[in-house]
Enzyme design. Structure first.
Site, PDB file in Angstrom:
ATOM      1  N   ASP A 189      11.049 -43.552 -38.070  1.00 18.83           N
ATOM      2  CA  ASP A 189      10.396 -43.563 -36.760  1.00 18.83           C
ATOM      3  C   ASP A 189       8.906 -43.337 -36.949  1.00 18.83           C
ATOM      4  OD1 ASP A 189      10.300 -43.878 -34.024  1.00 18.83           O
ATOM      5  OD2 ASP A 189      10.609 -41.764 -33.583  1.00 18.83           O
ATOM      6  N   GLY A 190       8.126 -43.886 -36.037  1.00 25.79           N
ATOM      7  CA  GLY A 190       6.685 -43.685 -36.025  1.00 25.79           C
ATOM      8  C   GLY A 190       6.246 -43.175 -34.668  1.00 25.79           C
ATOM      9  N   GLU A 233       5.323 -47.024 -37.591  1.00 22.99           N
ATOM     10  CA  GLU A 233       6.673 -47.557 -37.742  1.00 22.99           C
ATOM     11  C   GLU A 233       6.815 -48.257 -39.094  1.00 22.99           C
ATOM     12  OE1 GLU A 233       9.108 -46.944 -35.804  1.00 22.99           O
ATOM     13  OE2 GLU A 233       8.368 -46.611 -33.773  1.00 22.99           O
ATOM     14  N   ASP A 255      14.023 -47.639 -34.282  1.00 24.31           N
ATOM     15  CA  ASP A 255      13.992 -47.992 -32.857  1.00 24.31           C
ATOM     16  C   ASP A 255      12.829 -48.938 -32.545  1.00 24.31           C
ATOM     17  OD1 ASP A 255      11.734 -46.367 -32.862  1.00 24.31           O
ATOM     18  OD2 ASP A 255      12.659 -44.738 -31.735  1.00 24.31           O
ATOM     19  N   HIS A 310      15.335 -42.291 -28.390  1.00 28.57           N
ATOM     20  CA  HIS A 310      15.522 -41.199 -27.424  1.00 28.57           C
ATOM     21  C   HIS A 310      16.846 -41.342 -26.666  1.00 28.57           C
ATOM     22  CE1 HIS A 310      11.341 -40.285 -28.283  1.00 28.57           C
ATOM     23  NE2 HIS A 310      11.024 -41.535 -27.967  1.00 28.57           N
ATOM     24  N   ASP A 320      12.091 -38.731 -35.058  1.00 29.12           N
ATOM     25  CA  ASP A 320      11.088 -38.584 -34.008  1.00 29.12           C
ATOM     26  C   ASP A 320      10.404 -37.222 -34.104  1.00 29.12           C
ATOM     27  OD1 ASP A 320       9.875 -39.414 -31.309  1.00 29.12           O
ATOM     28  OD2 ASP A 320      10.850 -37.528 -30.792  1.00 29.12           O
TER      29      ASP A 320
END
Length: 341
Positions: A189-190, A233, A255, A310, A320
């Site tokens: 995740d970024g 990302e 994501d 999320h 995250d």
């Protein structure tokens, strides 16, 4: 003459009843406040305007906000003062006021005007560790702190649970492991604050299960001073793949539609055929990272999986937290964009 490379003595101080003043409420000030809020009951923030996060801390009774410009009387009775405004002259005035009053001060944008440095913190309910390079090796401080955090997590795990370990290492052999150890899961995740051109960070988790059924896992994260969400990302995926030291079957989860569709819908094939152009007039962004990612991916057989962000996915939520924690951390480094060649 100021002594070069002087050493700072680490002292653990009870700040619970000490007055701490932070002047400013921007990005750096927020990082200082996050670091301090668990350690003092008398934290004062001086700023004409504050963001919702600080208002929430005020509503919870964690700090006091004085909504106006700095005045000299604000530091009266303070034990520590942090000057973290975007006004260099005001920061200098705060420094001078503190030196006159004999108060320890940290000027966030000028390490020559710091009586103390903020360490990278790693702590749990019983242990607090701080790592500092006195501003000389931020990445090294972050790396050591992450190792300490892994040790703290290990300390808390009950006997018989999965261990954290270096991924893809087989004792006594440099040959690729068979079956389970060559099948790796990478979660990425970024994050970026004020995207684009605010601070950002990435978070990556590597996992594999060995032949005995034991889970091996490793985390990576890093924050950057000025970047974009898409670059973070990409960096999250790059770091995970570059950590592998042999060809593997990889299930990569993100994501980011930007990342996953580039492979699954063959955007990259089109960009490369067009010499990294989206069309006749628009160049592809982040070419330096796309090239690095392609090189990192080349030895492996990768399935690119999109997960909804999320949405309660355990590893995605952890990534995250790693990414946002890195973006909000103390040791941000520069995101150097390499020119296309």
């Amino acid at each position: 003459m100021e002594k070069k490379n002087k050493k700072y003595f680490p002292v653990f101080v009870d700040l619970s009843d000490k007055k701490i003043v932070v002047v400013g409420a921007g990005t750096i000030a927020k990082r200082r406040i996050r670091a301090l809020v668990d350690f003092t009951d008398h934290l004062f923030v001086i700023a004409p305007e504050v963001n919702p996060e600080l208002r929430d801390l005020e509503a919870a009774g964690r700090l006091t906000i004085v909504r106006r410009k700095y005045a000299k009387e604000d530091i009266r009775g303070a034990s520590l003062v942090i000057a973290a405004t975007n006004d260099n002259r005001l920061n200098q005035d705060i420094y001078s006021d503190c030196k006159e009053a004999g108060i320890l001060v940290n000027v966030c944008n000028d390490k020559t005007r710091c009586d103390f440095y903020f360490p990278v913190l790693a702590y749990d309910d019983t242990i607090v560790a701080g790592v500092s390079s006195a501003g000389r090796d931020a990445a090294g401080s972050k790396r050591v702190a992450n190792q300490i955090r892994e040790m703290l997590r290990e300390k808390e795990k009950p006997t018989g649970t999965a261990e954290y370990d270096e991924p893809m290492e087989t004792a006594g052999s440099a040959e690729p492991a068979e079956s389970a150890e060559s099948k790796v899961r990478i979660y990425t995740d970024g994050a970026a604050r004020g995207n684009p051109d605010g601070p950002g960070g990435y978070g990556t988790i590597l996992q594999y299960t060995d032949a005995s059924g034991k889970l091996h896992e490793r985390e990576f994260s890093q924050g950057y001073m000025k970047t974009t969400n898409n670059r973070m990302e990409l960096m999250a995926a790059i770091v995970g793949l570059e950590a592998l030291n042999r060809p593997c079957e990889v299930e990569l989860y993100s994501d980011s539609q930007y990342l996953i569709k580039a492979f699954n819908e063959r955007w990259l094939d089109g960009w490369i055929k067009k010499n990294w152009m989206r069309n006749k007039t628009d160049p592809v962004k982040n070419v330096d990272l796309w090239k690095r990612l392609l090189a990192a991916a080349q030895p492996h057989q990768i399935t690119w999986n999109w997960v909804k962000g999320h949405d309660g996915h355990p590893e995605n939520e952890r990534c995250d937290r790693l990414a946002t924690g890195a973006a909000d951390g103390e040791d941000l480094i520069e995101d150097i964009v390499q020119a296309p060649c």
